[in-house]
Design an enzyme around this catalytic site. Structure first.
Site, PDB file in Angstrom:
ATOM      1  NE  ARG A  33      12.972  48.495  56.154  1.00  8.25           N
ATOM      2  CZ  ARG A  33      12.684  47.374  55.482  1.00  8.25           C
ATOM      3  NH1 ARG A  33      12.643  47.372  54.177  1.00  8.25           N
ATOM      4  NH2 ARG A  33      12.416  46.255  56.122  1.00  8.25           N
ATOM      5  CD  GLU A 177      10.746  39.008  64.789  1.00  6.02           C
ATOM      6  OE1 GLU A 177      11.899  39.298  65.138  1.00  6.02           O
ATOM      7  OE2 GLU A 177      10.114  39.638  63.933  1.00  6.02           O
ATOM      8  CE  LYS A 219       9.536  41.979  66.349  1.00  5.39           C
ATOM      9  NZ  LYS A 219      10.527  43.052  66.332  1.00  5.39           N
ATOM     10  CB  SER A 261       4.472  46.326  61.787  1.00  4.18           C
ATOM     11  OG  SER A 261       5.731  46.601  61.240  1.00  4.18           O
ATOM     12  N   GLY A 262       5.262  43.515  60.201  1.00  9.64           N
ATOM     13  CA  GLY A 262       5.231  42.572  59.083  1.00  9.64           C
ATOM     14  C   GLY A 262       4.882  43.108  57.707  1.00  9.64           C
ATOM     15  N   GLY A 263       4.829  44.432  57.529  1.00  9.47           N
ATOM     16  CA  GLY A 263       4.464  44.967  56.218  1.00  9.47           C
ATOM     17  C   GLY A 263       3.067  45.575  56.212  1.00  9.47           C
ATOM     18  NE  ARG A 292       8.758  45.720  57.435  1.00  7.60           N
ATOM     19  CZ  ARG A 292       8.400  44.569  56.898  1.00  7.60           C
ATOM     20  NH1 ARG A 292       8.227  44.480  55.590  1.00  7.60           N
ATOM     21  NH2 ARG A 292       8.212  43.498  57.641  1.00  7.60           N
TER      22      ARG A 292
HETATM   23  C1  5MM Z   1      13.942  45.799  61.780  1.00  7.15           C
HETATM   24  O1  5MM Z   1      13.869  44.660  60.956  1.00  7.15           O
HETATM   25  C2  5MM Z   1      14.305  43.401  61.524  1.00  7.15           C
HETATM   26  C3  5MM Z   1      14.899  42.574  60.443  1.00  7.15           C
HETATM   27  O2  5MM Z   1      16.088  42.887  60.084  1.00  7.15           O
HETATM   28  P1  5MM Z   1      16.861  41.873  59.080  1.00  7.15           P
HETATM   29  O3  5MM Z   1      15.845  41.208  58.196  1.00  7.15           O
HETATM   30  O4  5MM Z   1      17.734  42.805  58.356  1.00  7.15           O
HETATM   31  O5  5MM Z   1      17.575  40.904  59.955  1.00  7.15           O
HETATM   32  C4  5MM Z   1      13.113  42.511  61.862  1.00  7.15           C
HETATM   33  O6  5MM Z   1      13.500  41.326  62.503  1.00  7.15           O
HETATM   34  C5  5MM Z   1      12.153  43.208  62.721  1.00  7.15           C
HETATM   35  O7  5MM Z   1      12.682  43.315  64.015  1.00  7.15           O
HETATM   36  C6  5MM Z   1      10.822  42.464  62.818  1.00  7.15           C
HETATM   37  O8  5MM Z   1      10.508  41.735  61.658  1.00  7.15           O
HETATM   38  C7  5MM Z   1       9.745  43.490  63.023  1.00  7.15           C
HETATM   39  O9  5MM Z   1       9.853  44.445  62.016  1.00  7.15           O
HETATM   40  P2  5MM Z   1       8.558  44.848  61.203  1.00  7.15           P
HETATM   41  O10 5MM Z   1       9.060  45.789  60.151  1.00  7.15           O
HETATM   42  O11 5MM Z   1       7.974  43.566  60.678  1.00  7.15           O
HETATM   43  O12 5MM Z   1       7.669  45.513  62.246  1.00  7.15           O
END
Ligand code: 5MM
Length: 340
Positions: A33, A177, A219, A261-263, A292
């Site tokens: 990031r 999750e 989640k 949010s997943g991208g 993200r």
């Molecule tokens: C913030 O990103 C988390 C993942 O970190 P690592 O891959 O470095 O372990 C991730 O688990 C996040 O909490 C979820 O996927 C939700 O994040 P998004 O970006 O998908 O909303």
């Protein structure tokens, strides 16, 4: 396990109008990031960035809980205040990511299993003593021609339930999750089928391992087409298919569902959540637990410069506010532009 206390925390995590900030990027992910905004990733820049978020007083009005990475939970702000205290002072609940990432799954090419169960009970005790009241573990399921295999779905669901039971035994609310990735070229119906298989298996394992559903938060991913699919679904289709699936798979005893949010783009993630909350009477609260989709804008506005902290905080406040409205089904595209 003190179920009334766990339930109280879980209910607070899905307070209407608020959602969860996923600020738990591991060192490798936050580096990616920061690379995108030309900022060197050091313990100091990571601290400064996260301090900026947690000191965003207005944004934190829309944040019920913050998921931290191990480094952050032990870090102090520039003035020596522990970062975890900043979160508490803002009226938000501190949480901790406890999985240790993924490893290749033997005999299942292209698939992974999330690891970190060894010594988890001890780690949870330390995190609780330090103030964490919830935790998070992410299982990753990919969709392609011959995957996911039943093996990958099963072992990941089993590990999620093992983690959830250990959390509840340590008085910590587990965020469960299971993420079905949106990286492929599959259509929305394939995402529906795979996510149903995954959620069915996860709730079967949670039951087998005696996890109290009233003391957890789910989640999940939303039901969407893969990013490379030529056939993208409308906001309405995503909302209706996601709710149909969740009604089939998620017992009403679960207090809340906080999506990843997943991208998705920032606005898509907000619009989808809003559309689901407009559908009406649902058995659980629906909110966000975005990484993200909450942080891309503040990261860009901040770009590692101290003089940009107010701009970064404004960008964070805007996204947190828009998603807070979406958790109530009160967001509109006009509000998005007006406030921007
Ligand atoms: C913030 O990103 C988390 C993942 O970190 P690592 O891959 O470095 O372990 C991730 O688990 C996040 O909490 C979820 O996927 C939700 O994040 P998004 O970006 O998908 O909303």
């Amino acid at each position: 396990m003190n179920l009334p206390d766990l339930n109280k925390v879980a209910v607070a995590m899905v307070t209407p109008g608020k959602g969860i900030l996923a600020a738990d990027e591991s060192t490798g992910t936050i580096k990616k990031r920061f690379d995108a905004i030309n900022v060197e990733s050091t313990d100091e820049t990571r601290r400064d960035y996260r301090e900026m978020l947690f000191r965003s007083a207005e944004a934190m009005n829309y944040i019920s809980g913050v998921i931290l990475y191990d480094e952050t939970i032990w870090q102090n702000a520039k003035d020596g205040t522990p970062l975890i205290r900043l979160i508490e002072q803002a009226g938000s609940i501190p949480g901790i990511k406890v999985d240790e990432g993924t490893q290749p799954l033997p005999f299942c090419p292209g698939e992974t299993v999330t690891v970190g169960l060894d010594r988890l009970a001890d780690r949870l005790t330390k995190y609780y003593a330090h103030g964490a009241r919830f935790a998070k573990w992410r299982a990753v399921i990919d969709i392609a021609a011959d995957i996911p295999s039943a093996t990958a779905v099963h072992v990941n669901a089993h590990a999620l339930a093992r983690y959830a039971a250990l959390c509840q035994a340590a008085h910590i609310v587990p965020i469960v999750e299971p993420e079905v990735l949106m990286d492929g070229d599959h259509d929305i119906d394939r995402c529906f089928e795979v996510t149903r298989h995954v959620l069915d298996e996860v709730f079967r394992e949670l039951r087998l391992q005696r996890v109290a559903l009233e003391g957890m938060i789910l989640k999940p991913n939303m039901v969407v087409a893969g990013k490379k699919s030529p056939k993208q679904a409308s906001v309405d289709e995503v909302a209706h298919k996601t709710i149909r699936l969740l009604k089939e798979c998620v017992p009403a005893a679960v207090p809340g569902i906080a999506f990843l949010s997943g991208g998705q783009s920032d606005e898509e993630a907000t619009a989808h959540l809003d559309a689901m909350n407009r559908i009406g009477q649902l058995p659980w609260k629906l909110t966000f637990s975005y990484g993200r989709a909450l942080q891309a804008a503040p990261q860009k506005a901040w770009s590692g410069k101290a003089e940009n902290v107010p701009a970064g905080q404004r960008a964070f406040t805007h996204r947190a506010h828009m998603n807070g409205l979406a958790s109530l089904g009160q967001w509109t595209a006009q509000l998005e532009r007006k406030a921007a």
